[in-house]
Design a protein around this motif. Structure first.
Motif, PDB file in Angstrom:
ATOM      1  N   GLU A 143     -32.481  -9.339   9.954  1.00  0.00           N
ATOM      2  CA  GLU A 143     -33.916  -9.294   9.674  1.00  0.00           C
ATOM      3  C   GLU A 143     -34.541  -8.089  10.383  1.00  0.00           C
ATOM      4  N   PRO A 144     -35.368  -7.316   9.685  1.00  0.00           N
ATOM      5  CA  PRO A 144     -35.993  -6.142  10.308  1.00  0.00           C
ATOM      6  C   PRO A 144     -36.881  -6.547  11.489  1.00  0.00           C
ATOM      7  N   LYS A 145     -36.972  -5.681  12.470  1.00  0.00           N
ATOM      8  CA  LYS A 145     -37.816  -5.940  13.635  1.00  0.00           C
ATOM      9  C   LYS A 145     -39.282  -5.671  13.321  1.00  0.00           C
ATOM     10  N   GLU A 146     -39.529  -4.729  12.384  1.00  0.00           N
ATOM     11  CA  GLU A 146     -40.896  -4.377  12.036  1.00  0.00           C
ATOM     12  C   GLU A 146     -41.557  -5.519  11.257  1.00  0.00           C
ATOM     13  N   GLU A 147     -42.742  -5.925  11.709  1.00  0.00           N
ATOM     14  CA  GLU A 147     -43.444  -7.040  11.086  1.00  0.00           C
ATOM     15  C   GLU A 147     -43.748  -6.791   9.616  1.00  0.00           C
ATOM     16  N   GLN A 148     -44.093  -5.535   9.246  1.00  0.00           N
ATOM     17  CA  GLN A 148     -44.494  -5.249   7.875  1.00  0.00           C
ATOM     18  C   GLN A 148     -43.350  -5.347   6.870  1.00  0.00           C
ATOM     19  N   PHE A 149     -42.092  -5.406   7.367  1.00  0.00           N
ATOM     20  CA  PHE A 149     -40.937  -5.479   6.479  1.00  0.00           C
ATOM     21  C   PHE A 149     -40.285  -6.867   6.473  1.00  0.00           C
ATOM     22  N   LYS A 150     -40.703  -7.716   7.390  1.00  0.00           N
ATOM     23  CA  LYS A 150     -40.071  -9.027   7.505  1.00  0.00           C
ATOM     24  C   LYS A 150     -40.276  -9.890   6.272  1.00  0.00           C
ATOM     25  N   ALA A 151     -41.487  -9.874   5.710  1.00  0.00           N
ATOM     26  CA  ALA A 151     -41.791 -10.727   4.562  1.00  0.00           C
ATOM     27  C   ALA A 151     -40.899 -10.396   3.364  1.00  0.00           C
ATOM     28  N   MET A 152     -40.685  -9.091   3.110  1.00  0.00           N
ATOM     29  CA  MET A 152     -39.833  -8.692   1.992  1.00  0.00           C
ATOM     30  C   MET A 152     -38.395  -9.147   2.222  1.00  0.00           C
ATOM     31  N   TRP A 153     -37.919  -8.983   3.446  1.00  0.00           N
ATOM     32  CA  TRP A 153     -36.542  -9.390   3.752  1.00  0.00           C
ATOM     33  C   TRP A 153     -36.379 -10.902   3.596  1.00  0.00           C
ATOM     34  N   ILE A 154     -37.351 -11.662   4.095  1.00  0.00           N
ATOM     35  CA  ILE A 154     -37.281 -13.131   4.010  1.00  0.00           C
ATOM     36  C   ILE A 154     -37.288 -13.586   2.553  1.00  0.00           C
ATOM     37  N   LEU A 155     -38.132 -12.951   1.721  1.00  0.00           N
ATOM     38  CA  LEU A 155     -38.184 -13.305   0.303  1.00  0.00           C
ATOM     39  C   LEU A 155     -36.863 -12.993  -0.388  1.00  0.00           C
ATOM     40  N   ASN A 156     -36.355 -11.774  -0.192  1.00  0.00           N
ATOM     41  CA  ASN A 156     -35.093 -11.388  -0.828  1.00  0.00           C
ATOM     42  C   ASN A 156     -33.934 -12.241  -0.331  1.00  0.00           C
ATOM     43  N   LYS A 157     -33.970 -12.603   0.952  1.00  0.00           N
ATOM     44  CA  LYS A 157     -32.921 -13.440   1.523  1.00  0.00           C
ATOM     45  C   LYS A 157     -32.957 -14.833   0.900  1.00  0.00           C
ATOM     46  N   ALA A 158     -34.174 -15.338   0.648  1.00  0.00           N
ATOM     47  CA  ALA A 158     -34.320 -16.662   0.036  1.00  0.00           C
ATOM     48  C   ALA A 158     -33.807 -16.662  -1.406  1.00  0.00           C
ATOM     49  N   LEU A 159     -33.938 -15.530  -2.084  1.00  0.00           N
ATOM     50  CA  LEU A 159     -33.445 -15.432  -3.461  1.00  0.00           C
ATOM     51  C   LEU A 159     -31.924 -15.344  -3.506  1.00  0.00           C
ATOM     52  N   SER A 160     -31.339 -14.736  -2.498  1.00  0.00           N
ATOM     53  CA  SER A 160     -29.888 -14.546  -2.469  1.00  0.00           C
ATOM     54  C   SER A 160     -29.173 -15.876  -2.316  1.00  0.00           C
ATOM     55  N   GLY A 161     -28.034 -15.987  -2.970  1.00  0.00           N
ATOM     56  CA  GLY A 161     -27.235 -17.198  -2.866  1.00  0.00           C
ATOM     57  C   GLY A 161     -27.611 -18.279  -3.861  1.00  0.00           C
ATOM     58  N   ASN A 162     -28.630 -18.023  -4.664  1.00  0.00           N
ATOM     59  CA  ASN A 162     -29.035 -19.008  -5.668  1.00  0.00           C
ATOM     60  C   ASN A 162     -28.240 -18.833  -6.956  1.00  0.00           C
ATOM     61  N   GLN A 163     -28.306 -19.845  -7.807  1.00  0.00           N
ATOM     62  CA  GLN A 163     -27.636 -19.809  -9.096  1.00  0.00           C
ATOM     63  C   GLN A 163     -28.591 -20.285 -10.191  1.00  0.00           C
ATOM     64  N   LEU A 164     -28.471 -19.652 -11.335  1.00  0.00           N
ATOM     65  CA  LEU A 164     -29.199 -20.068 -12.526  1.00  0.00           C
ATOM     66  C   LEU A 164     -28.182 -20.374 -13.610  1.00  0.00           C
ATOM     67  N   GLU A 165     -28.528 -21.243 -14.520  1.00  0.00           N
ATOM     68  CA  GLU A 165     -27.620 -21.603 -15.609  1.00  0.00           C
ATOM     69  C   GLU A 165     -28.176 -21.069 -16.930  1.00  0.00           C
ATOM     70  N   MET A 166     -27.321 -20.365 -17.647  1.00  0.00           N
ATOM     71  CA  MET A 166     -27.723 -19.742 -18.904  1.00  0.00           C
ATOM     72  C   MET A 166     -26.904 -20.283 -20.072  1.00  0.00           C
ATOM     73  N   LYS A 167     -27.573 -20.528 -21.193  1.00  0.00           N
ATOM     74  CA  LYS A 167     -26.913 -20.854 -22.449  1.00  0.00           C
ATOM     75  C   LYS A 167     -27.058 -19.638 -23.356  1.00  0.00           C
ATOM     76  N   LEU A 168     -25.923 -19.058 -23.714  1.00  0.00           N
ATOM     77  CA  LEU A 168     -25.919 -17.821 -24.480  1.00  0.00           C
ATOM     78  C   LEU A 168     -25.149 -17.979 -25.774  1.00  0.00           C
TER      79      LEU A 168
END
Length: 346
Positions: A143-168
C-alpha cells in the motif's frame, strides 16, 4: 480505449490405434483386413481434423468460437498515455501514465451452443511519471505511503482476486455476466477504511456500480468478441464502427478494420481511422472561446485462426485538443497532445 477480447478453443487430435497382424491368417484375409483398416483410418482422420474458428467459404471468412473446456487463457491489456500540455506562454509540461490490467478466462463447459466462462480479475497496476517523479500503485505491491494514492490502491486491491461468470454464445453473443454482488460487497467493506461517512460511501458505491456492472461490461466485451462481421468478410474488405466520445454525441470515434490475410495459422486485421476534426466557437461580448479536437489511430490485430483467441494486438491513438480565448486583438491558446498505445497480450 480499444479493447478486443476473442474466445478460444481447440479440438485435440487423437492418435489412431494400430492393429496387429495375425500371422495365422492367410494372405487374402490379411489383405482384406489391411484395406478395411485403411478405410477406417481414413474416416477417423477425417473426423479428427481440427475445427477452425475462422473459416473460409467461397472467399468469405467468418468467426465462430471454439473454446477448449478446462483451459485458462490469459488476457492482459497495457495502456500507455504520453500527454503534453502547452500553455499560452509556450511552456510545455509532459507526463506519462501506464495502466496494466491482468485478467484470465477459464472455460468451464459448453452446452447447447453456450460456453460457461469464469472471468478472473487478477490484478492492476498504475505507473505515473511527471516532472521526473514516478508514482506506482500496484495491487501486487504494498500500500502506498502517500495518503492521496491510498484510496486508489485500496479500490484496485478490492477488485483483484474476484471472479465473474459469463455465458457466451459460440457466435460471440454475451448472454449474461453475473457475480457482481460479491464484488460490490468487497469494495464497500474495503473503502470503509478511507470513506468513514456511511452516506458518502453509499454514494461512492452507487457511482462505482454505474461504471462496473453487467450492462457496461457486456457493451465493452461485445465490442471485443465481435470483431468480424457476422455476414463474413473477404480478404481486403473493410468495415467500420462508430462511437460517441462526447456526451452530446458531436464528437465521434470512427474505427475502420480490414482483413489483410489469413495464413500461417492466424488472421491479421489492420486498424485505421480516428476522430475527424471538430471545432466549436462561442462568443460572449467581446470574448470568443474556441475549441477543437482531432485524432488518428492505427494498429493491427493478430488472431489465432484455429482458436479465435487474440494472440496479440497493438493500437495507437494520437489526439490533439486546442482551446483558445480571443478579444479580437490578442489570442491565448492552450494545446493538449495525447499519444496513447493499447497493447493486448504483449
Amino acid at each position: 480505449m480499444i479493447k478486443r477480447i476473442f474466445a478460444v478453443g481447440a479440438v485435440a487430435l487423437a492418435l489412431a490405434a494400430c492393429s496387429k497382424k495375425n500371422d495365422k491368417k492367410d494372405s487374402s484375409a490379411a489383405g482384406a483386413k489391411g484395406v478395411s483398416g485403411a478405410v477406417a483410418a481414413s474416416e477417423e482422420n477425417t473426423q479428427e481434423l481440427p475445427k477452425l474458428a475462422i473459416t473460409d467459404s467461397a472467399g468469405v471468412y467468418k468467426l465462430s468460437y471454439h473454446l477448449e473446456e478446462g483451459k485458462t487463457y490469459p488476457f492482459t491489456t497495457v495502456q500507455k498515455d504520453v500527454t503534453t500540455i502547452k500553455d499560452p506562454t509556450g511552456k510545455s509540461v509532459s507526463g506519462t501514465q501506464e495502466i496494466k490490467d491482468e485478467m484470465s478466462f477459464k472455460v468451464n463447459d459448453f452446452k447447447d451452443g453456450v460456453y460457461s466462462i469464469t472471468v478472473n480479475l487478477i490484478g492492476k497496476s498504475v505507473k505515473s511519471t511527471s516532472n521526473g517523479q514516478q508514482v506506482v500503485i500496484d495491487t501486487k505491491g504494498n500500500e502506498p505511503k502517500e495518503e492521496q494514492f491510498k484510496a486508489m490502491w485500496i479500490l484496485n486491491k478490492a477488485l483483484s482476486g474476484n471472479q465473474l461468470e459469463m455465458k457466451l454464445g459460440e457466435n460471440g453473443e454475451i448472454r449474461s455476466i453475473t457475480g457482481f454482488d460479491a464484488v460490490y460487497s468487497k469494495v464497500d467493506k474495503a473503502m470503509a477504511a478511507v470513506i468513514k461517512d456511511a452516506k458518502q460511501r453509499a454514494q461512492f458505491l452507487t457511482n462505482f456500480k454505474q461504471g462496473f456492472g453487467e450492462a457496461i461490461l457486456k457493451e465493452q466485451y461485445s465490442k471485443s468478441l465481435n470483431i468480424l462481421p457476422k455476414k463474413g468478410v473477404k480478404i481486403g474488405e473493410q468495415w467500420s464502427e462508430s462511437e460517441n466520445i462526447s456526451q452530446d454525441g458531436k464528437i465521434k470515434l470512427t474505427t475502420t478494420y480490414q482483413l489483410d490475410k489469413v495464413e500461417g495459422g492466424e488472421a491479421v486485421i489492420s486498424v485505421s481511422g480516428g476522430i475527424p476534426k471538430k471545432s466549436n466557437s462561442e462568443k460572449n461580448g467581446e470574448m470568443t472561446h474556441s475549441m477543437s479536437v482531432e485524432g488518428t489511430q492505427k494498429g493491427s490485430l493478430h488472431i489465432d485462426a484455429q482458436t479465435g483467441w487474440m494472440k496479440t494486438s497493438t493500437q495507437t491513438m494520437n489526439t490533439t485538443q486546442t482551446e483558445s480565448i480571443s478579444n479580437g486583438k490578442e489570442t491565448q491558446t492552450m494545446t493538449k497532445v495525447n499519444n496513447s498505445t493499447v497493447t493486448i497480450n504483449p
